[in-house]
Design an enzyme around this catalytic site. Structure first.
Site, PDB file in Angstrom:
ATOM      1  N   HIS A 220     -13.424   9.311 -31.475  1.00 43.27           N
ATOM      2  CA  HIS A 220     -12.088   8.807 -31.803  1.00 43.27           C
ATOM      3  C   HIS A 220     -11.959   8.627 -33.302  1.00 43.27           C
ATOM      4  O   HIS A 220     -12.775   7.956 -33.926  1.00 43.27           O
ATOM      5  CB  HIS A 220     -11.822   7.458 -31.118  1.00 43.27           C
ATOM      6  CG  HIS A 220     -10.450   6.954 -31.426  1.00 43.27           C
ATOM      7  ND1 HIS A 220      -9.342   7.361 -30.722  1.00 43.27           N
ATOM      8  CD2 HIS A 220     -10.002   6.131 -32.408  1.00 43.27           C
ATOM      9  CE1 HIS A 220      -8.272   6.789 -31.243  1.00 43.27           C
ATOM     10  NE2 HIS A 220      -8.637   6.031 -32.275  1.00 43.27           N
TER      11      HIS A 220
ATOM     12  N   ASP B 202      -1.816  -0.631 -21.993  1.00 44.14           N
ATOM     13  CA  ASP B 202      -1.918  -0.341 -23.426  1.00 44.14           C
ATOM     14  C   ASP B 202      -0.700   0.444 -23.902  1.00 44.14           C
ATOM     15  O   ASP B 202      -0.158   0.165 -24.961  1.00 44.14           O
ATOM     16  CB  ASP B 202      -3.194   0.452 -23.726  1.00 44.14           C
ATOM     17  CG  ASP B 202      -3.189   0.923 -25.164  1.00 44.14           C
ATOM     18  OD1 ASP B 202      -3.257   0.065 -26.047  1.00 44.14           O
ATOM     19  OD2 ASP B 202      -3.065   2.137 -25.404  1.00 44.14           O
TER      20      ASP B 202
ATOM     21  N   ARG C 156       4.504  -3.278 -29.689  1.00 45.54           N
ATOM     22  CA  ARG C 156       3.961  -3.645 -31.008  1.00 45.54           C
ATOM     23  C   ARG C 156       4.613  -2.811 -32.097  1.00 45.54           C
ATOM     24  O   ARG C 156       4.899  -3.310 -33.194  1.00 45.54           O
ATOM     25  CB  ARG C 156       2.445  -3.438 -31.023  1.00 45.54           C
ATOM     26  CG  ARG C 156       1.690  -4.511 -30.227  1.00 45.54           C
ATOM     27  CD  ARG C 156       0.238  -4.104 -30.012  1.00 45.54           C
ATOM     28  NE  ARG C 156      -0.431  -3.825 -31.268  1.00 45.54           N
ATOM     29  CZ  ARG C 156      -1.455  -2.990 -31.412  1.00 45.54           C
ATOM     30  NH1 ARG C 156      -1.951  -2.343 -30.359  1.00 45.54           N
ATOM     31  NH2 ARG C 156      -1.997  -2.791 -32.588  1.00 45.54           N
TER      32      ARG C 156
ATOM     33  N   LYS D  77      -8.322   2.806 -23.869  1.00 43.41           N
ATOM     34  CA  LYS D  77      -8.060   4.204 -23.515  1.00 43.41           C
ATOM     35  C   LYS D  77      -9.358   4.983 -23.330  1.00 43.41           C
ATOM     36  O   LYS D  77      -9.449   5.845 -22.450  1.00 43.41           O
ATOM     37  CB  LYS D  77      -7.197   4.863 -24.598  1.00 43.41           C
ATOM     38  CG  LYS D  77      -5.722   4.490 -24.438  1.00 43.41           C
ATOM     39  CD  LYS D  77      -4.852   5.145 -25.489  1.00 43.41           C
ATOM     40  CE  LYS D  77      -5.063   4.482 -26.821  1.00 43.41           C
ATOM     41  NZ  LYS D  77      -3.923   4.632 -27.752  1.00 43.41           N
TER      42      LYS D  77
ATOM     43  N   SER E 242      -6.835  -1.583 -28.032  1.00 41.96           N
ATOM     44  CA  SER E 242      -6.009  -0.445 -27.643  1.00 41.96           C
ATOM     45  C   SER E 242      -6.854   0.830 -27.589  1.00 41.96           C
ATOM     46  O   SER E 242      -6.835   1.572 -26.599  1.00 41.96           O
ATOM     47  CB  SER E 242      -4.864  -0.288 -28.656  1.00 41.96           C
ATOM     48  OG  SER E 242      -4.158   0.903 -28.421  1.00 41.96           O
TER      49      SER E 242
END
Lengths: 435, 435
Positions: free
Chosen positions: A82, A161, A168, A187, A183
Site C-alpha cells: 500500500h 470505511d 470525512r 481495507k 482506514s
C-alpha cells in the site's frame, strides 16, 4: 448506549471500548446513526486522538463491517502493498507482476487518484479494455490462474470505511493519523492480506509532509498489523520530487512498461526492487531482503516480469497491442518541452506542484467522479542534484488544450528550485519501520 | 467559499471572519449546508474555541437570521432578563410583574425545562388556560396595554439559533461557552432587548459548575452586549442548593404567588429584589440599584406586583381563580414528608439531585417533547446552615405514583450532606460583572 454519549466521551478525551466502536460504527453503516453524529465524533477524534488500542479496534470493526476475503485456498500467504499516495507513483504496475513472476502470487485492490495524487486504477484504464471491476470470484480465479491481479476494491469490502471516508472528505476530518491508519488497514484486512508492505510517502508531494508524521503513521499501521496477527513493514519513501519521470496516466503506464523491460528510470527501478524485495521476504519466498532484490532483478532482466504483466492485462480484458506497442496508448495533441531558462544545479522539483499541474492538464480530478484525460501529463527530465545547461529540456508537457499547456509551462518552471552550487541527490528512502 | 474550508479553518485554530460566519450559518439555516458539516464545525468550535469578536459576529448573524423585534414604539428601553437555568428558579414569575408594576414594562420570551433544569413556560402552564404561544402582535399589544408579558419564543426569532441548538443537543456540542453565549444573546437581540440582566447560575445544580466557568460566560455575554450596543450586567448566583423551597411546576407557581403576596421564602424574595433592581436601574427608571430594590419592595408590599401578575395571567387566557385560590392548581395524589433521619447541621442540599428527583417524579423531561406532570414536585424545607432535629421534615414530596414516591424519598435523603458542627449559609450571589 446512546450515540451522543460516545461523542461526548471522545470530546472529553476518553478512550472508547471495542463495544462502543462497534455500536457507533456499525450503527452508522446500517444507517441507524446519522451522518451529523459521526461527523462531530470524527472531528473530536481528529482533535483529541485515539490510542493504538482504540485504532486497532476501529480497524477491526470496519474490516468486519462487510465481507472479508479469505485467500488461503489460493495463496499460501497473501502479501499486499500500500502506498499512501504521491506524484508519479506507478510502483504497483511493476511490483505486482514482478513479485508474481518471482513465484509469489499477488492480488491487489487499488484506488483512484484524488487531488495532486494519482491512482493505479486511473493509470491502468489508459489501456483500452482493461477491467478494474472484477468480481470477487474473478479476482480469485485470476489470482489462482495468472498469479497477478490489479483491480478496484469490491464494494462489499469494509463498507463502514467507505461510508466514513466519504463523510470525512466533506467535513475536514481526513488528516487524522488514527483515522488514516484504520482506514488503510481495514481495507487490507478485508482484502485478505496476511502481510503488507507500506510505502509511506513523505515530503511536499505527500499527505505526510514531515518525517515525524510519516513515522507516526507508519508505526501505527505496523502496530495494528501486529495486533491483528499480520506481518508488516513500512518504508518511509521520499516524495519531495516526483518518483521516476512520468506523471500522468498513459505516460506512467509507458514508464512501467519500460521498467518491466529493464529500461526504467534508475530511481523508480530501485524503488520497485526495494518494495518488491520486502514483499518476497514477508511472503516467505526468500530468506533475506537482498535475496528478494536479486530475484526481482532477475525476473525483470529475463522478461518474466513483463510476461506476467502482459498476462494480467490480457486476463483483465486489456488490449495487449496497446502495451506491446505503447505508442498505441492514448496520446495528447500537444507535446512540447520546457527548456531550462538558466543553468545550474536542481535543488528541488516540487512534487505537489508537478502533481497539481498534471491535474490542471486533466490527468487528475479535483473531486470524486470528475472525468480524467488519460493522455495528458508531464515528463520530468531533471531531478534533484542534476547539473543543467541553459536550454536543456526540464519537462515535456503532454496537453490537449493550448491554454492549459501555457499555464502548465509557467507552473512547472515555478516548481523548480535552483542552486549555483552542487546539490546532493535526494535519498529514495528515509527509513524502515517494523519486523 | 466552500463549507469544508470553513470547518478546516476552525479545525486548524483559525479565526473566522464575519463573512465566513454569515456564509456558513445562513447557508445552514437555508438548508444549503448540511447538518453533518455544521456538526463537525461545532465540535471544532467546542474544542478550539472562538474569540470574543468571532462570538459577537456569530451572535449577530444568528440574531438577524430571522425577524428582529423592534419594541421602541412600545417601551422607551426594552429590558430583559435571562437565567442560565437551575433548580427552583421561578424568578421571572415574580420579577416580570414586579418590575412592570414599578413602572418599567417587561415583555419576556421564556423557554421550557430540560433535564434537571426547570422552565418558565412549563411552570406557567400549570395555570389552566394560560397561553404561552402569543403571536408577535399579541405580545406587543399586551406589553403596551398590560405592561407585563411572559410567553414562549416566537418561531420567527433567531431561526439559525434554533436549528443550531437542536443539532448541538444531539452531537455533544452544547457545553461550549462561546456557543452558549451567542445562543442566549442572539435570542435576546432578536427579541428586541436593549438592556439585559443575566442571572448566571453556578454550582452543582447549574450548567456552569465552577465560578471560573460562570465568570467566563458572564463576561463574554456582557462583552457581546456592549459590542452590539446593549447595556448588560451579569449576576453570579448560587445554584448549589435549590432556590427558594419549591421545585416542580404548580408548586413553584404557588411559591411565586406567595412571594408576590410578600410571603415568599427569604432567599428567593431577596434574589428577586436584586435581579429586578438591576433591571429597573438598567432601564433608567431609578438612579441606583438600591433605589430599585426599595421600589420593588414597595410594589410587592402594596399588592401592585400581585395585581400586575394577575392582569398578565388574565390577558394570556389563564384562569385567575386558580391563582386567587392556589389550592385549585394541579395537585398530586400522594403528599408525604421526608423526616430527618438524624440531627445536625445541613451542609449541602444537592441542587442537581433534587432537580433530577423532580424529573423522576414527572415534573421535568429527559428529552425534548416528553410530557410533564404539573402537579408533582418537591418542597425543600431545610437549607444549608439550618440546624435540624431528628424527625423534623426535610422535604415534602408530591407524587402521582407510589413507586416513584419511594424512589424520590431515597434520592432526596442522598441529596443532603450533614455536619456535626455549625455551617455558614450559602451566599445568594458570588459577584456581579459589567457596567
Amino acid at each position: 448506549m446512546r450515540a451522543v454519549d460516545v461523542i461526548i466521551k471522545k470530546r472529553d478525551r476518553g478512550e472508547h471500548t471495542r463495544e462502543e466502536l462497534e455500536y457507533f460504527i456499525l450503527g452508522y453503516t446500517r444507517g441507524e446513526i446519522p451522518d451529523y453524529q459521526v461527523a462531530a465524533w470524527a472531528m473530536a477524534v481528529l482533535l483529541n486522538g485515539m490510542t493504538p488500542r482504540e485504532t486497532t479496534d476501529l480497524t477491526l470493526v470496519m474490516a468486519y463491517s462487510g465481507h472479508v476475503l479469505d485467500l488461503s485456498d489460493v495463496v499460501p500467504r497473501a502479501v499486499d502493498k500500500h502506498s499512501t499516495g504521491g506524484v508519479g507513483d506507478k510502483t504497483s504496475l511493476v511490483v505486482v507482476p514482478a513479485v508474481a513472476a518471482a513465484g509469489l502470487p499477488v492480488g491487489k485492490m487499488s484506488g483512484r487518484g484524488l487531488g495532486f495524487s494519482g491512482g493505479t486504477l486511473d493509470k491502468l484504464e489508459s489501456i483500452p479494455g482493461y477491467r478494474t471491476d472484477l468480481t470477487v470470484e474473478e479476482f480469485k480465479r485470476q489470482l489462482r490462474e495468472v498469479g497477478a491481479v490489479l483491480t478496484g476494491q469490491s464494494v462489499d469490502l469494509a463498507p463502514a470505511d467507505g461510508k466514513l471516508y466519504a463523510l470525512r472528505d466533506v467535513t475536514g476530518t481526513v488528516p487524522s493519523i488514527p483515522l488514516i491508519a484504520s482506514s488503510i488497514m481495514s481495507k487490507k484486512i478485508a482484502a485478505g492480506a496476511q502481510a503488507i508492505v507500506f510505502d509511506v510517502k513523505v515530503g511536499v508531494g505527500a499527505f505526510m509532509r514531515t518525517l515525524d508524521q510519516a513515522r507516526e503513521l507508519a508505526t501505527l499501521m505496523v502496530d495494528i498489523a501486529r495486533q491483528t496477527g499480520r506481518r508488516a513493514i513500512a518504508l518511509l519513501a521520499d516524495m519531495n520530487q516526483p518518483l521516476g519521470h512520468a506523471v500522468g496516466n498513459a505516460l506512467e503506464v509507458k514508464e512501467a512498461i519500460a521498467t518491466l523491460h529493464n529500461q526504467g528510470p534508475r530511481d523508480f527501478h530501485e524503488h520497485c526492487l526495494t518494495v518488491g524485495a520486502y514483499m518476497l521476504w514477508l511472503g516467505g519466498l526468500v530468506d533475506s531482503v537482498d535475496a528478494g532484490r536479486a530475484r526481482l532483478a532477475d525476473v525483470i532482466a529475463s522478461g518474466q516480469a513483463w510476461a506476467k504483466f502482459r498476462a494480467m492485462v490480457q486476463a483483465q480484458g486489456g488490449d495487449v497491442r496497446a502495451i506491446d506497442e505503447p505508442e498505441r496508448l492514448p496520446r495528447a495533441r500537444y507535446i512540447e518541452t520546457v527548456p531550462a531558462p538558466r543553468g545550474g544545479y536542481i535543488a528541488g522539483v516540487h512534487a505537489r506542484r508537478v502533481g497539481e499541474t498534471a491535474v490542471l492538464l486533466g490527468a487528475g480530478r479535483e473531486k470524486k467522479g470528475d472525468p480524467i484525460d488519460h493522455a495528458v501529463g508531464i515528463e520530468v527530465h531533471a531531478k534533484v542534484g542534476d547539473a543543467v545547461q541553459p536550454g536543456q529540456p526540464l519537462f515535456t508537457v503532454h496537453a490537449n488544450d493550448p491554454a492549459k499547456l501555457a499555464q502548465a509551462r509557467e507552473a512547472l518552471l515555478a516548481a523548480i528550485t535552483w542552486s549555483d552550487t552542487q546539490v546532493e541527490p535526494l535519498p529514495l528512502f528515509y527509513g524502515i519501520i517494523g519486523e
